[in-house]
Enzyme design. Structure first.
Site, PDB file in Angstrom:
ATOM      1  N   ARG A 267       0.835  -1.208   0.000  1.00 31.01           N
ATOM      2  CA  ARG A 267       0.000   0.000   0.000  1.00 31.01           C
ATOM      3  C   ARG A 267       0.861   1.245   0.000  1.00 31.01           C
ATOM      4  NH1 ARG A 267      -4.008  -2.913   4.123  1.00 31.01           N
ATOM      5  NH2 ARG A 267      -5.195  -3.865   2.447  1.00 31.01           N
ATOM      6  N   LEU A 270       2.457   1.594  -3.417  1.00 29.35           N
ATOM      7  CA  LEU A 270       1.531   1.948  -4.483  1.00 29.35           C
ATOM      8  C   LEU A 270       1.208   3.436  -4.444  1.00 29.35           C
ATOM      9  CD1 LEU A 270      -1.507  -0.055  -5.561  1.00 29.35           C
ATOM     10  CD2 LEU A 270      -1.656   2.386  -5.286  1.00 29.35           C
ATOM     11  N   PHE A 405      -6.611  -2.086  -6.423  1.00 23.29           N
ATOM     12  CA  PHE A 405      -5.784  -3.166  -5.845  1.00 23.29           C
ATOM     13  C   PHE A 405      -4.995  -2.741  -4.608  1.00 23.29           C
ATOM     14  CE2 PHE A 405      -2.435  -3.112  -9.622  1.00 23.29           C
ATOM     15  CZ  PHE A 405      -2.014  -1.854  -9.257  1.00 23.29           C
ATOM     16  N   GLU A 406      -4.357  -3.691  -3.981  1.00 23.01           N
ATOM     17  CA  GLU A 406      -3.703  -3.526  -2.671  1.00 23.01           C
ATOM     18  C   GLU A 406      -4.716  -3.075  -1.615  1.00 23.01           C
ATOM     19  OE1 GLU A 406      -1.266  -5.016  -3.950  1.00 23.01           O
ATOM     20  OE2 GLU A 406       0.507  -3.841  -3.431  1.00 23.01           O
ATOM     21  N   GLY A 407      -5.947  -3.587  -1.702  1.00 20.48           N
ATOM     22  CA  GLY A 407      -7.019  -3.148  -0.811  1.00 20.48           C
ATOM     23  C   GLY A 407      -7.701  -1.956  -1.456  1.00 20.48           C
TER      24      GLY A 407
END
Lengths: 597, 248
Positions: A267, A270, A405-407
């Protein structure tokens, strides 16, 4: 090891920014970077400008052999080994150097996703959780680019609810036998190893290292995606996939520690990478708006175009402040343990975990900043922005995935407020004490005169915002109690306020330092920050008031709003004037002026 | 074999150049500095020779402290030693004299440099060093082979290739096409931090020329659109070329 940038030895508690007076926490800023670290960034820039950007079009035609070739070349010059310990032939640089490199790598959307999946979520599970034998076996080859990695967590039925995975692993003699299908697996088309999650006996969530040639492994066809079309995304199909027993990564039933721990880093990366991407967007948007004429004047001479350009640069400045502050905390915490400690991986993972609130803020704030910037870049190009012949169209599509993405940003918003509340309940963060302090201050709120320095007014604004956020959040806790966490809209409002406070505070402290040290770009830094605080302060103010309205009404609401009003003695300055000044500097310079490297 | 590579720090080709208040130099504010691209070919050739023939590569730059960036980058790429000749000299002969004086007697078999430093574009320093040291030279070279005390260099000439052979020591100046320079590796960068840059007083005798003025090219006048049908446009263009531009 490049640990020379350590800003402090004081270890900061994650989430404490909300409860601590501005300026009291240590803060790393990009202006503190040493020349040594900057050289790593320059090396990455040379690589990306010399090798990757000239092949932009071919990459996005999903030329996988080309992506593999570029990743291997990146490996040759060391770009895949930054976070791998020296003992396994990595460079073991600090995360600041890694961030400098990441910003550069993020300038081509598809390649940055391939690179990030390989070096981040694909490699780091082995770095932090691997056994000695696993590390020796895989890390030197991953460092050199001889092996390329992927991460397989999501399934068709379990995205945000990652623990709901259906893939199973059963021990059969000396082997694990895995069955299931993983979905949206980045790099699946060429990865040599996959860090894959499955439930042992259908119950205990665990992680395994699977190699591409393991029997029973296959991949589906390439997904047709909205953006990042040059990155490989396939399903990973495991049909009685048999792997040796020693490929279990970490402990049985402890897969969530790997999945969520690695996602915290993912996260951060990103969101931080998004600011790198944004720098490329502003570059070509400035160029185009200086060349394109309408009504016999260049586009960049029009107020509403200048507004967009100024806001783009402001978001980049604020985003950098957030990213470098956060990475400073993470590096400081990581430097408390050495890789020679027997439980180094666990300690380091814990150190990163401490800043999960900040990592989620970086992710949400950065991805939304880039989305806004990409969108306004299309707008600046007008009809040409809608054409695939010009660069904004692609970035507009490519950046969309970052909010997913990545949550998803929704999951991350729930985590930001949720983690703060959890830590407050456990007594780890003194939220209750701060709440009591703020309640007492209603009759005597902090005055502007109490703040000093070149950005005193903005510091006052940030402190007022914290109190508004605290009052509204405190009310929500009081009214909703345990049910608060299920009220997602209220949680998101809390998170929005926290994000804005972290963003404002990070920018204000950065600008203050630049002004005090006489930095070449101190004046524009002050303008960026003033512009941002002018607007973000009002967003927090609005969220605080509306959050109150979400949890109470009538007399209770009147009372709550009166409390918030006590902390509203903040007057904006002219944003139009600030934007005009910022835009003229940008146009004169022909780029975002506060260059880090 | 001992190789010397002369490197020049120059403004990045993408930098927006402004003339300084003195009217005869570049305003250094906000200028990004790089290694002159032709010098990068020279350095790459030296490193390749080091890899194939076990040569020792020394890099030298004449300039101020900021030129250390160029030297450090060269160390990261694989140079063994780096020397900064501290000097304010800007005249080609003064620079060449200082470089030649420093290099003399140090036993370099080969001196490589770019065929010119971009920006200044004098293309003088390399040939002048050869003359001052009284050794062979080949300039604007696109292919180089080093034998046992000899060299064979190819240069592109109008419509063909010229091949020059000579004895070492020699000065060779590099042209685009000589090779494809490598990227610095992160490991190389880390290694370069451990090496020191030797600093030497590079004061040179005053040169034979000095820059007396520097002016930006005049802004291009705006274009004009000719209205009307093609025939009318053609007629208008013809009269403009004849009466205004007076080209015939």
């Amino acid at each position: 090891m490049a640990a020379e940038n350590a800003s402090t030895t004081e270890i900061v508690q994650g989430g404490s920014f909300l409860l601590t007076p501005i300026g009291q926490l240590p803060q790393f800023t990009p202006e503190d970077l040493s020349d040594d670290s900057k050289e790593f960034g320059r090396a990455a820039r040379d690589f990306i400008e010399g090798e990757v950007l000239p092949r932009d079009e071919a990459i996005d035609k999903l030329d996988l052999p080309l992506t593999i070739e570029l990743l291997r070349k990146a490996g040759e010059i060391g770009l895949l080994s930054i976070e791998i310990p020296e003992a396994y032939e990595g460079l073991e640089l600090d995360k600041k150097s890694s961030l400098l490199v990441l910003e550069e790598m993020s300038k081509q959307g598809s390649f940055s996703v391939s690179y990030g999946a390989c070096t981040g979520i694909g490699t780091l599970p082995i770095v932090y959780f691997g056994t000695e034998a696993q590390k020796k076996n895989y890390l030197p080859k991953l460092a050199a680019g001889e092996l390329l990695a992927a991460y397989a967590l999501t399934e068709a039925g379990s995205g945000s609810d990652a623990m709901g995975a259906k893939t199973t692993a059963v021990l059969d003699g000396d082997s694990w036998v895995l069955n299931g299908t993983k979905m949206w697996i980045t790099n699946a088309g060429f990865a040599d190893i996959f860090c894959t999650f499955a439930k042992v006996d259908g119950q205990h969530f665990s992680c395994f290292i699977i190699e591409k040639d393991d029997p029973g492994l296959s991949t589906g066809s390439e997904e047709h995606k909205l953006g990042i079309k040059g990155s490989s995304t396939r399903t990973l199909i495991l049909e009685n996939c048999r792997i040796p027993k020693d490929r279990l990564l970490g402990e049985i039933g402890k897969g969530h520690k790997i999945a969520f721990g690695i996602l915290n880093i993912g996260r951060f990366k990103l969101g931080a990478g998004c600011i790198g991407g944004a720098k490329r967007v502003i570059e070509y948007t400035l160029k185009y708006t200086s060349e394109r004429h309408q009504f016999n004047k260049p586009l960049n001479s029009f107020g509403l175009i200048q507004q967009k350009l100024a806001d783009m640069a402001t978001k980049i400045f604020v985003g950098e402040a957030i990213n470098w502050r956060t990475i400073g905390y993470i590096d400081d915490a990581l430097s408390q343990s050495s890789w020679s400690d027997p439980d180094a991986g666990a300690k380091k993972m814990q150190a990163i975990d401490e800043f999960s609130i900040e990592a989620s803020i970086v992710k949400v704030w950065g991805s939304e900043a880039l989305s806004w910037i990409a969108d306004e870049s299309v707008q600046c190009f007008g009809g040409y922005g809608f054409s695939a012949e010009y660069p904004p169209e692609k970035v507009y599509r490519d950046c969309r995935i970052n909010r997913i993405f990545e949550g998803t940003n929704e999951i991350n918003r729930l985590l930001i407020a949720g983690t703060l509340l959890k830590r407050a309940m456990k007594g780890e963060l003194p939220m209750m004490q701060f709440g009591q302090q703020v309640a007492k201050e209603i009759s005597n709120p902090p005055k502007a005169a109490a703040f000093t320095g070149p950005v005193a007014r903005l510091k006052h604004g940030v402190e007022l915002s914290k109190r508004q956020c605290m009052l509204a959040s405190g009310l929500a806790v009081q009214v909703l109690g345990q049910k608060l966490v299920d009220n997602q809209e209220v949680m998101a409002r809390m998170s929005n306020m926290m994000m804005e406070i972290y963003a404002m505070e990070s920018a204000v402290v950065r600008a203050e330092r630049m002004l005090e040290s006489g930095h070449r770009w101190a004046e524009i830094a002050r303008d960026f920050t003033e512009l941002y605080v002018n607007e973000a302060w009002h967003r927090v103010h609005g969220d605080a008031r509306m959050l109150c309205a979400d949890v109470t009404d009538g007399e209770g609401l009147r009372h709550a709003l009166a409390g918030i009003k006590a902390f509203a003695e903040f007057h904006p300055t002219s944003c139009a004037r600030l934007r005009g000044r910022i835009a003229s500097q940008l146009i004169q310079k022909g780029g975002y002026p506060v260059e880090i490297i | 074999m001992k190789i010397l590579v002369a490197l020049k720090q120059v403004p990045d080709t993408e930098t927006r150049i402004k003339v300084a208040a003195d009217g005869k130099s570049i305003d250094p504010a906000d200028v990004k500095w790089i290694t002159s691209p032709y010098d990068e070919y020279a350095l790459e050739e030296a490193i390749r020779l080091k890899e194939s023939k076990a040569a020792e590569v020394t890099v030298v730059s004449l300039g101020s402290d900021s030129a250390k960036d160029v030297l450090r980058n060269a160390l990261a790429l694989g140079a063994d030693n780096a020397v900064l000749l501290k000097s304010e000299a800007s005249d080609p002969l003064a620079i060449a004299s200082a470089l030649a004086a420093w290099a003399k007697g140090k036993g370099f078999d080969l001196i490589l440099a770019g065929n010119k430093g971009i920006g200044g574009d004098n293309a003088s320093v390399g040939p002048m060093i050869a003359e001052l040291l009284d050794i062979a030279q080949a300039n604007v070279v696109v292919k180089l082979e080093i034998g046992d005390g000899t060299f064979r260099a190819e240069r592109e000439i109008e419509g063909g290739t010229e091949v020059i052979e000579g004895k070492l020591p020699a000065v060779i100046t590099a042209q685009k096409g000589l090779n494809e320079p490598r990227y610095a590796s992160l490991k190389g960068i880390m290694g370069a931090k451990k090496k020191t840059i030797e600093e030497v007083d590079g004061a040179a005798p005053s040169g034979s020329t000095s820059v007396v003025g520097m002016v930006m090219p005049p802004a291009r006048p705006e274009g004009r659109k000719l209205d009307g049908e093609p025939a009318q446009q053609a007629a208008a263009l013809l009269s403009a070329l004849k009466d205004e531009a007076k080209i015939f």
